[in-house]
Design a protein around this motif. Structure first.
Motif, PDB file in Angstrom:
ATOM      1  N   ASP A  89     -44.965 -25.236  15.090  1.00  0.00           N
ATOM      2  CA  ASP A  89     -44.765 -26.566  15.671  1.00  0.00           C
ATOM      3  C   ASP A  89     -44.742 -26.509  17.194  1.00  0.00           C
ATOM      4  OD1 ASP A  89     -42.477 -27.160  13.010  1.00  0.00           O
ATOM      5  OD2 ASP A  89     -44.510 -27.984  13.186  1.00  0.00           O
ATOM      6  N   THR A  90     -44.780 -25.319  17.750  1.00  0.00           N
ATOM      7  CA  THR A  90     -44.798 -25.168  19.198  1.00  0.00           C
ATOM      8  C   THR A  90     -46.046 -25.817  19.786  1.00  0.00           C
ATOM      9  OG1 THR A  90     -43.504 -23.124  19.157  1.00  0.00           O
ATOM     10  CG2 THR A  90     -44.931 -23.484  21.075  1.00  0.00           C
ATOM     11  N   ALA A  91     -45.824 -26.727  20.735  1.00  0.00           N
ATOM     12  CA  ALA A  91     -46.934 -27.460  21.335  1.00  0.00           C
ATOM     13  C   ALA A  91     -46.384 -28.365  22.429  1.00  0.00           C
ATOM     14  CB  ALA A  91     -47.650 -28.312  20.281  1.00  0.00           C
ATOM     15  N   VAL A  92     -47.301 -28.970  23.148  1.00  0.00           N
ATOM     16  CA  VAL A  92     -46.935 -30.085  24.013  1.00  0.00           C
ATOM     17  C   VAL A  92     -47.124 -31.356  23.190  1.00  0.00           C
ATOM     18  CG1 VAL A  92     -47.411 -31.353  26.131  1.00  0.00           C
ATOM     19  CG2 VAL A  92     -47.607 -28.854  26.095  1.00  0.00           C
ATOM     20  N   TYR A  93     -46.103 -32.166  23.143  1.00  0.00           N
ATOM     21  CA  TYR A  93     -46.127 -33.397  22.358  1.00  0.00           C
ATOM     22  C   TYR A  93     -46.356 -34.584  23.289  1.00  0.00           C
ATOM     23  CZ  TYR A  93     -44.644 -30.918  18.205  1.00  0.00           C
ATOM     24  OH  TYR A  93     -44.598 -30.071  17.122  1.00  0.00           O
ATOM     25  N   TYR A  94     -47.332 -35.403  22.925  1.00  0.00           N
ATOM     26  CA  TYR A  94     -47.727 -36.545  23.742  1.00  0.00           C
ATOM     27  C   TYR A  94     -47.441 -37.850  22.996  1.00  0.00           C
ATOM     28  CZ  TYR A  94     -50.373 -33.154  26.497  1.00  0.00           C
ATOM     29  OH  TYR A  94     -50.741 -32.090  27.271  1.00  0.00           O
ATOM     30  N   CYS A  95     -46.924 -38.783  23.738  1.00  0.00           N
ATOM     31  CA  CYS A  95     -46.725 -40.136  23.231  1.00  0.00           C
ATOM     32  C   CYS A  95     -47.993 -40.947  23.503  1.00  0.00           C
ATOM     33  CB  CYS A  95     -45.526 -40.752  23.953  1.00  0.00           C
ATOM     34  SG  CYS A  95     -45.146 -42.441  23.498  1.00  0.00           S
ATOM     35  N   TYR A  96     -48.290 -41.860  22.596  1.00  0.00           N
ATOM     36  CA  TYR A  96     -49.487 -42.695  22.695  1.00  0.00           C
ATOM     37  C   TYR A  96     -49.123 -44.101  22.260  1.00  0.00           C
ATOM     38  CZ  TYR A  96     -53.949 -44.624  20.955  1.00  0.00           C
ATOM     39  OH  TYR A  96     -55.038 -45.410  20.693  1.00  0.00           O
ATOM     40  N   ALA A  97     -49.687 -45.087  22.943  1.00  0.00           N
ATOM     41  CA  ALA A  97     -49.399 -46.467  22.569  1.00  0.00           C
ATOM     42  C   ALA A  97     -50.604 -47.359  22.845  1.00  0.00           C
ATOM     43  CB  ALA A  97     -48.186 -46.985  23.330  1.00  0.00           C
ATOM     44  N   ILE A  98     -50.744 -48.374  22.013  1.00  0.00           N
ATOM     45  CA  ILE A  98     -51.774 -49.401  22.202  1.00  0.00           C
ATOM     46  C   ILE A  98     -51.036 -50.658  22.621  1.00  0.00           C
ATOM     47  CG2 ILE A  98     -53.581 -50.741  21.119  1.00  0.00           C
ATOM     48  CD1 ILE A  98     -54.015 -48.432  19.183  1.00  0.00           C
TER      49      ILE A  98
END
Length: 121
Positions: A89-98
């Motif tokens: 699960d190691t990663a950079v997590y990005y938020c996204y929105a419309i």
């Protein structure tokens, strides 16, 4: 200007939990879909979880039963509760929105700058 600001990433041991938050701010009329993506080193960005305006959710197969996405519409905020974390699960997590900026505007896609999650074995 619309901004998505993530928080809650960090370092955790395998089996631990983290809760990510993403707050949208700025000139916002409405937010349709909000989502979390992640990108591990050397890999493509992938969808982790998505929640629509009516609360419908869907998850990547790899996190079903492990992660939970939710949102606070009044606060324009989306959350990702991550349990039983694994090194993969190691990663950079990005938020996204419309987002719609006004009643008559089209929708626009926005990304946060990312928050790093590191899970040690």
């Amino acid at each position: 200007q619309v901004q998505l600001v993530e928080s809650g990433g960090g370092f955790v041991q395998a089996g631990g939990s983290l809760r990510l938050s993403c707050a949208a701010s700025g000139r916002i009329f409405s937010i349709n879909t909000m989502a979390w993506y992640r990108q591990a080193s050397g890999m493509q960005r992938e969808l982790v979880a998505r929640i629509t305006g009516d609360g419908s959710t869907n998850y990547a197969d790899s996190v079903k039963g492990q992660f939970t996405i939710s949102r606070d519409t009044a606060k324009n905020t989306v959350y990702l509760q991550m349990n039983s974390l694994k090194p993969e699960d190691t990663a950079v997590y990005y938020c996204y929105a419309i987002i719609k900026l006004s009643q008559s505007s089209p929708t626009f896609q926005y990304w946060g700058q990312g928050t790093r999650v590191t899970v040690s074995s």
